[in-house]
Design a protein around this motif. Structure first.
Motif, PDB file in Angstrom:
ATOM      1  N   ARG A  16       0.827  -1.205   0.000  1.00  0.00           N
ATOM      2  CA  ARG A  16       0.000   0.000   0.000  1.00  0.00           C
ATOM      3  C   ARG A  16       0.862   1.255   0.000  1.00  0.00           C
ATOM      4  O   ARG A  16       0.358   2.359  -0.071  1.00  0.00           O
ATOM      5  CB  ARG A  16      -0.923   0.013   1.220  1.00  0.00           C
ATOM      6  N   TRP A  17       2.177   1.087   0.101  1.00  0.00           N
ATOM      7  CA  TRP A  17       3.112   2.198   0.229  1.00  0.00           C
ATOM      8  C   TRP A  17       4.231   2.093  -0.792  1.00  0.00           C
ATOM      9  O   TRP A  17       4.584   0.999  -1.222  1.00  0.00           O
ATOM     10  CB  TRP A  17       3.745   2.194   1.625  1.00  0.00           C
ATOM     11  N   LEU A  18       4.821   3.223  -1.122  1.00  0.00           N
ATOM     12  CA  LEU A  18       6.052   3.272  -1.906  1.00  0.00           C
ATOM     13  C   LEU A  18       7.110   3.951  -1.062  1.00  0.00           C
ATOM     14  O   LEU A  18       6.884   5.045  -0.532  1.00  0.00           O
ATOM     15  CB  LEU A  18       5.865   4.073  -3.197  1.00  0.00           C
ATOM     16  N   VAL A  19       8.239   3.310  -0.935  1.00  0.00           N
ATOM     17  CA  VAL A  19       9.392   3.898  -0.273  1.00  0.00           C
ATOM     18  C   VAL A  19      10.296   4.406  -1.404  1.00  0.00           C
ATOM     19  O   VAL A  19      10.796   3.621  -2.203  1.00  0.00           O
ATOM     20  CB  VAL A  19      10.120   2.866   0.617  1.00  0.00           C
ATOM     21  N   VAL A  20      10.432   5.714  -1.496  1.00  0.00           N
ATOM     22  CA  VAL A  20      11.161   6.362  -2.590  1.00  0.00           C
ATOM     23  C   VAL A  20      12.519   6.795  -2.062  1.00  0.00           C
ATOM     24  O   VAL A  20      12.603   7.470  -1.036  1.00  0.00           O
ATOM     25  CB  VAL A  20      10.367   7.583  -3.113  1.00  0.00           C
ATOM     26  N   TRP A  21      13.592   6.415  -2.781  1.00  0.00           N
ATOM     27  CA  TRP A  21      14.927   6.661  -2.254  1.00  0.00           C
ATOM     28  C   TRP A  21      15.939   6.762  -3.380  1.00  0.00           C
ATOM     29  O   TRP A  21      15.638   6.492  -4.532  1.00  0.00           O
ATOM     30  CB  TRP A  21      15.324   5.547  -1.299  1.00  0.00           C
ATOM     31  N   ARG A  22      17.150   7.174  -3.005  1.00  0.00           N
ATOM     32  CA  ARG A  22      18.284   7.141  -3.920  1.00  0.00           C
ATOM     33  C   ARG A  22      19.563   7.059  -3.106  1.00  0.00           C
ATOM     34  O   ARG A  22      19.610   7.462  -1.947  1.00  0.00           O
ATOM     35  CB  ARG A  22      18.320   8.350  -4.857  1.00  0.00           C
ATOM     36  N   ASN A  23      20.583   6.522  -3.726  1.00  0.00           N
ATOM     37  CA  ASN A  23      21.906   6.460  -3.119  1.00  0.00           C
ATOM     38  C   ASN A  23      22.692   7.638  -3.690  1.00  0.00           C
ATOM     39  O   ASN A  23      23.079   7.611  -4.854  1.00  0.00           O
ATOM     40  CB  ASN A  23      22.588   5.136  -3.456  1.00  0.00           C
ATOM     41  N   PRO A  24      22.927   8.683  -2.892  1.00  0.00           N
ATOM     42  CA  PRO A  24      23.570   9.890  -3.436  1.00  0.00           C
ATOM     43  C   PRO A  24      25.012   9.669  -3.891  1.00  0.00           C
ATOM     44  O   PRO A  24      25.542  10.476  -4.652  1.00  0.00           O
ATOM     45  CB  PRO A  24      23.503  10.886  -2.284  1.00  0.00           C
ATOM     46  N   ARG A  25      25.625   8.594  -3.469  1.00  0.00           N
ATOM     47  CA  ARG A  25      26.995   8.314  -3.913  1.00  0.00           C
ATOM     48  C   ARG A  25      27.036   7.811  -5.357  1.00  0.00           C
ATOM     49  O   ARG A  25      28.049   7.961  -6.034  1.00  0.00           O
ATOM     50  CB  ARG A  25      27.661   7.305  -2.987  1.00  0.00           C
ATOM     51  N   HIS A  27      23.783   7.757  -7.523  1.00  0.00           N
ATOM     52  CA  HIS A  27      22.637   8.210  -8.317  1.00  0.00           C
ATOM     53  C   HIS A  27      22.602   9.731  -8.410  1.00  0.00           C
ATOM     54  O   HIS A  27      22.786  10.407  -7.395  1.00  0.00           O
ATOM     55  CB  HIS A  27      21.319   7.737  -7.691  1.00  0.00           C
ATOM     56  N   PRO A  28      22.330  10.287  -9.585  1.00  0.00           N
ATOM     57  CA  PRO A  28      22.159  11.733  -9.689  1.00  0.00           C
ATOM     58  C   PRO A  28      20.906  12.174  -8.918  1.00  0.00           C
ATOM     59  O   PRO A  28      20.035  11.354  -8.605  1.00  0.00           O
ATOM     60  CB  PRO A  28      21.990  11.977 -11.187  1.00  0.00           C
ATOM     61  N   ALA A  29      20.813  13.458  -8.626  1.00  0.00           N
ATOM     62  CA  ALA A  29      19.723  13.994  -7.802  1.00  0.00           C
ATOM     63  C   ALA A  29      18.342  13.716  -8.386  1.00  0.00           C
ATOM     64  O   ALA A  29      17.367  13.616  -7.641  1.00  0.00           O
ATOM     65  CB  ALA A  29      19.918  15.487  -7.588  1.00  0.00           C
ATOM     66  N   ASP A  30      18.233  13.579  -9.696  1.00  0.00           N
ATOM     67  CA  ASP A  30      16.919  13.353 -10.308  1.00  0.00           C
ATOM     68  C   ASP A  30      16.543  11.869 -10.415  1.00  0.00           C
ATOM     69  O   ASP A  30      15.465  11.540 -10.870  1.00  0.00           O
ATOM     70  CB  ASP A  30      16.839  14.009 -11.679  1.00  0.00           C
ATOM     71  N   ARG A  31      17.402  10.986  -9.981  1.00  0.00           N
ATOM     72  CA  ARG A  31      17.122   9.546 -10.025  1.00  0.00           C
ATOM     73  C   ARG A  31      16.397   9.130  -8.759  1.00  0.00           C
ATOM     74  O   ARG A  31      16.838   9.433  -7.649  1.00  0.00           O
ATOM     75  CB  ARG A  31      18.429   8.768 -10.143  1.00  0.00           C
ATOM     76  N   ARG A  32      15.257   8.459  -8.905  1.00  0.00           N
ATOM     77  CA  ARG A  32      14.484   7.967  -7.762  1.00  0.00           C
ATOM     78  C   ARG A  32      14.243   6.483  -7.934  1.00  0.00           C
ATOM     79  O   ARG A  32      13.792   6.052  -8.987  1.00  0.00           O
ATOM     80  CB  ARG A  32      13.136   8.685  -7.678  1.00  0.00           C
ATOM     81  N   LYS A  33      14.546   5.728  -6.925  1.00  0.00           N
ATOM     82  CA  LYS A  33      14.257   4.299  -6.923  1.00  0.00           C
ATOM     83  C   LYS A  33      13.083   4.077  -5.975  1.00  0.00           C
ATOM     84  O   LYS A  33      12.875   4.862  -5.047  1.00  0.00           O
ATOM     85  CB  LYS A  33      15.481   3.514  -6.462  1.00  0.00           C
ATOM     86  N   THR A  34      12.316   3.032  -6.208  1.00  0.00           N
ATOM     87  CA  THR A  34      11.164   2.775  -5.353  1.00  0.00           C
ATOM     88  C   THR A  34      11.116   1.322  -4.930  1.00  0.00           C
ATOM     89  O   THR A  34      11.482   0.425  -5.691  1.00  0.00           O
ATOM     90  CB  THR A  34       9.830   3.118  -6.058  1.00  0.00           C
ATOM     91  N   TRP A  35      10.680   1.121  -3.709  1.00  0.00           N
ATOM     92  CA  TRP A  35      10.346  -0.189  -3.188  1.00  0.00           C
ATOM     93  C   TRP A  35       8.891  -0.134  -2.755  1.00  0.00           C
ATOM     94  O   TRP A  35       8.451   0.837  -2.138  1.00  0.00           O
ATOM     95  CB  TRP A  35      11.182  -0.539  -1.969  1.00  0.00           C
TER      96      TRP A  35
END
Length: 67
Positions: A16-25, A27-35
């Motif tokens: 029911r949820w999306l955890v939106v994240w990125r690894n700043p080391r 991924h560029p600032a505009d890249r979003r990964k989701t679980w």
């Protein structure tokens, strides 16, 4: 109707949820990964990423427009 399954290893519950994240080391600032996350694991997944100092946010699947 397609059911979205929780991303937590071994969990088959409906998410029911999306955890939106990125690894700043790496991924560029505009890249979003989701679980995807169920009610039981949303806090665990969020805390797992936050403990690694990754930018993380939680959205409902409905907010993300994926339901």
């Amino acid at each position: 109707m397609n059911e979205t399954i929780c991303s937590r290893a071994g969990c088959r519950a409906e998410a029911r949820w999306l955890v939106v994240w990125r690894n700043p080391r790496i991924h560029p600032a505009d890249r979003r990964k989701t679980w995807a996350a169920c009610d039981e694991h949303v806090g665990y997944l969020r805390d797992y990423l936050a403990a690694r100092d990754f930018p993380v946010a939680v959205e409902t699947l409905a907010e993300a427009g994926t339901s």
